[in-house]
Scaffold this motif. Structure first.
Motif, PDB file in Angstrom:
ATOM      1  N   LEU A 206       0.841  -1.201   0.000  1.00 21.92           N
ATOM      2  CA  LEU A 206       0.000   0.000   0.000  1.00 21.92           C
ATOM      3  C   LEU A 206       0.871   1.244   0.000  1.00 21.92           C
ATOM      4  CD1 LEU A 206      -2.728  -0.844   2.670  1.00 21.92           C
ATOM      5  CD2 LEU A 206      -3.070  -0.626   0.195  1.00 21.92           C
ATOM      6  N   ASP A 207       0.471   2.226  -0.774  1.00 17.70           N
ATOM      7  CA  ASP A 207       1.208   3.481  -0.857  1.00 17.70           C
ATOM      8  C   ASP A 207       0.212   4.630  -0.882  1.00 17.70           C
ATOM      9  OD1 ASP A 207       3.860   2.223  -1.391  1.00 17.70           O
ATOM     10  OD2 ASP A 207       2.875   1.607  -3.240  1.00 17.70           O
ATOM     11  N   ILE A 208       0.656   5.770  -0.393  1.00 22.93           N
ATOM     12  CA  ILE A 208      -0.122   6.998  -0.549  1.00 22.93           C
ATOM     13  C   ILE A 208       0.763   7.973  -1.306  1.00 22.93           C
ATOM     14  CG2 ILE A 208      -1.212   8.962   0.584  1.00 22.93           C
ATOM     15  CD1 ILE A 208      -1.904   7.115   2.911  1.00 22.93           C
ATOM     16  N   LYS A 209       0.225   8.516  -2.386  1.00 23.89           N
ATOM     17  CA  LYS A 209       0.938   9.546  -3.151  1.00 23.89           C
ATOM     18  C   LYS A 209       0.255  10.869  -2.867  1.00 23.89           C
ATOM     19  CE  LYS A 209       3.178  10.958  -7.174  1.00 23.89           C
ATOM     20  NZ  LYS A 209       3.688  10.682  -8.452  1.00 23.89           N
ATOM     21  N   VAL A 210       1.061  11.881  -2.580  1.00 21.23           N
ATOM     22  CA  VAL A 210       0.550  13.228  -2.356  1.00 21.23           C
ATOM     23  C   VAL A 210       1.168  14.120  -3.423  1.00 21.23           C
ATOM     24  CG1 VAL A 210       0.292  15.129  -0.719  1.00 21.23           C
ATOM     25  CG2 VAL A 210       0.480  12.771   0.132  1.00 21.23           C
ATOM     26  N   PHE A 211       0.319  14.803  -4.162  1.00 20.83           N
ATOM     27  CA  PHE A 211       0.751  15.671  -5.252  1.00 20.83           C
ATOM     28  C   PHE A 211       1.011  17.080  -4.735  1.00 20.83           C
ATOM     29  CE2 PHE A 211      -1.508  12.129  -7.011  1.00 20.83           C
ATOM     30  CZ  PHE A 211      -0.785  11.797  -8.153  1.00 20.83           C
ATOM     31  N   PRO A 212       1.772  17.898  -5.493  1.00 21.35           N
ATOM     32  CA  PRO A 212       2.077  19.256  -5.030  1.00 21.35           C
ATOM     33  C   PRO A 212       0.839  20.092  -4.682  1.00 21.35           C
ATOM     34  CG  PRO A 212       3.478  18.711  -6.882  1.00 21.35           C
ATOM     35  CD  PRO A 212       2.470  17.592  -6.751  1.00 21.35           C
ATOM     36  N   ASP A 213      -0.295  19.803  -5.334  1.00 20.14           N
ATOM     37  CA  ASP A 213      -1.522  20.564  -5.035  1.00 20.14           C
ATOM     38  C   ASP A 213      -2.268  20.018  -3.815  1.00 20.14           C
ATOM     39  OD1 ASP A 213      -2.709  18.214  -5.947  1.00 20.14           O
ATOM     40  OD2 ASP A 213      -3.756  19.155  -7.621  1.00 20.14           O
ATOM     41  N   GLY A 214      -1.715  18.989  -3.151  1.00 18.89           N
ATOM     42  CA  GLY A 214      -2.329  18.429  -1.952  1.00 18.89           C
ATOM     43  C   GLY A 214      -3.213  17.221  -2.199  1.00 18.89           C
ATOM     44  N   GLU A 215      -3.507  16.917  -3.464  1.00 16.82           N
ATOM     45  CA  GLU A 215      -4.330  15.735  -3.754  1.00 16.82           C
ATOM     46  C   GLU A 215      -3.622  14.489  -3.228  1.00 16.82           C
ATOM     47  OE1 GLU A 215      -5.784  12.941  -7.473  1.00 16.82           O
ATOM     48  OE2 GLU A 215      -4.879  14.878  -7.938  1.00 16.82           O
ATOM     49  N   LYS A 216      -4.423  13.585  -2.619  1.00 14.66           N
ATOM     50  CA  LYS A 216      -3.894  12.334  -2.077  1.00 14.66           C
ATOM     51  C   LYS A 216      -4.536  11.164  -2.812  1.00 14.66           C
ATOM     52  CE  LYS A 216      -5.422  13.456   2.092  1.00 14.66           C
ATOM     53  NZ  LYS A 216      -5.744  14.843   1.956  1.00 14.66           N
ATOM     54  N   ARG A 217      -3.728  10.116  -3.046  1.00  6.83           N
ATOM     55  CA  ARG A 217      -4.258   8.888  -3.652  1.00  6.83           C
ATOM     56  C   ARG A 217      -3.686   7.689  -2.923  1.00  6.83           C
ATOM     57  NH1 ARG A 217      -3.255   9.978  -9.999  1.00  6.83           N
ATOM     58  NH2 ARG A 217      -4.557  11.828 -10.141  1.00  6.83           N
ATOM     59  N   LEU A 218      -4.581   6.769  -2.533  1.00  6.29           N
ATOM     60  CA  LEU A 218      -4.163   5.482  -1.985  1.00  6.29           C
ATOM     61  C   LEU A 218      -3.919   4.564  -3.170  1.00  6.29           C
ATOM     62  CD1 LEU A 218      -3.744   3.698   0.546  1.00  6.29           C
ATOM     63  CD2 LEU A 218      -6.164   3.087   0.378  1.00  6.29           C
ATOM     64  N   LEU A 219      -2.715   4.022  -3.261  1.00  5.66           N
ATOM     65  CA  LEU A 219      -2.310   3.221  -4.415  1.00  5.66           C
ATOM     66  C   LEU A 219      -2.111   1.755  -4.043  1.00  5.66           C
ATOM     67  CD1 LEU A 219       0.466   5.626  -5.787  1.00  5.66           C
ATOM     68  CD2 LEU A 219      -1.942   5.565  -6.457  1.00  5.66           C
ATOM     69  N   ASP A 220      -2.206   0.903  -5.054  1.00  4.31           N
ATOM     70  CA  ASP A 220      -1.828  -0.510  -4.966  1.00  4.31           C
ATOM     71  C   ASP A 220      -2.669  -1.334  -3.998  1.00  4.31           C
ATOM     72  OD1 ASP A 220       0.156   0.074  -6.838  1.00  4.31           O
ATOM     73  OD2 ASP A 220       1.615   0.543  -5.281  1.00  4.31           O
ATOM     74  N   VAL A 221      -3.940  -0.972  -3.851  1.00  2.00           N
ATOM     75  CA  VAL A 221      -4.841  -1.729  -2.977  1.00  2.00           C
ATOM     76  C   VAL A 221      -4.993  -3.164  -3.497  1.00  2.00           C
ATOM     77  CG1 VAL A 221      -7.202  -1.870  -2.070  1.00  2.00           C
ATOM     78  CG2 VAL A 221      -6.035   0.353  -2.216  1.00  2.00           C
ATOM     79  N   ASP A 222      -5.131  -3.326  -4.819  1.00  2.00           N
ATOM     80  CA  ASP A 222      -5.258  -4.674  -5.398  1.00  2.00           C
ATOM     81  C   ASP A 222      -4.002  -5.506  -5.150  1.00  2.00           C
ATOM     82  OD1 ASP A 222      -7.748  -3.927  -6.289  1.00  2.00           O
ATOM     83  OD2 ASP A 222      -7.135  -3.611  -8.362  1.00  2.00           O
ATOM     84  N   GLU A 223      -2.835  -4.888  -5.313  1.00  2.00           N
ATOM     85  CA  GLU A 223      -1.572  -5.589  -5.065  1.00  2.00           C
ATOM     86  C   GLU A 223      -1.477  -6.001  -3.594  1.00  2.00           C
ATOM     87  OE1 GLU A 223       3.264  -4.766  -5.321  1.00  2.00           O
ATOM     88  OE2 GLU A 223       1.886  -3.223  -6.044  1.00  2.00           O
ATOM     89  N   TYR A 224      -1.887  -5.111  -2.695  1.00  4.28           N
ATOM     90  CA  TYR A 224      -1.883  -5.428  -1.269  1.00  4.28           C
ATOM     91  C   TYR A 224      -2.771  -6.642  -0.984  1.00  4.28           C
ATOM     92  CZ  TYR A 224      -2.864  -5.309   3.687  1.00  4.28           C
ATOM     93  OH  TYR A 224      -3.026  -5.675   4.991  1.00  4.28           O
TER      94      TYR A 224
END
Length: 177
Positions: free
Chosen positions: A106-124
């Motif tokens: 599981l990863d969380i990516k935070v973009f310069p504008d503050g947007e957050k995305r939880l990544l790789d849920v399927d892989e987890y």
């Protein structure tokens, strides 16, 4: 546990829950160590994947590891601002060979504008079943997602502009020596 000194270069190794090596970062410069954390920087650092593929990081990145929290944070300093890549992972340990941790997908990516995305849920989910993550690990990781999102939302620790300014400035000082 061996404590590296400021300005020293270390290797970082991530593993999967089954003990297989996942990824290696060579020559991460240590900026600060404390009883519970390590702050470093990767800048055009060689990365070796488990399949032998090699690549080099493109921009400076401040890395944050803690031995109590189940995540680590990579703050990538780019022309358009700071992006964060947060790995849900075991607390780190250091031995004579490297700083080591288990990557839990599981990863969380935070973009310069503050947007957050939880990544790789399927892989987890796939790895959780395949590698038989214990229910305790699943609970710990989900709780640490909440902690991490709270840190992000409140600009705590590596998510504060002052943190980036301080540690990137220290890296520039050390790299001029």
């Amino acid at each position: 546990m061996r404590v590296p000194k400021e300005g020293e270069f270390i290797t970082i190794q991530s593993y999967k829950h089954d003990g297989n090596l996942h990824r290696i970062w060579r020559d991460t410069m240590v900026l600060k160590t404390s009883e519970h954390s390590l702050i470093g920087v990767n800048d055009h650092t060689l990365v070796i994947e488990s399949d032998g593929r090699r690549w080099v990081t493109r921009e400076p990145a401040i890395v944050y590891f803690h031995n109590k929290f189940w995540f680590n944070v990579i703050a990538m300093i780019r022309d358009n601002g700071v992006s964060y890549y947060c790995n849900l992972a075991s607390p780190f340990l250091i031995d004579k060979e490297a700083l080591k941790y288990i990557d839990y997908d599981l990863d969380i990516k935070v973009f310069p504008d503050g947007e957050k995305r939880l990544l790789d849920v399927d892989e987890y989910e796939a790895h959780r079943r395949k590698m038989n993550y214990p229910p305790e690990i699943d609970f710990i990781l989900k709780e640490n997602v909440k902690i991490l999102v709270d840190w992000i939302n409140h600009g705590k620790g590596p998510f504060s502009p002052e943190y980036i300014e301080l540690w990137y400035g220290r890296y520039r000082q050390l790299s001029r020596k």
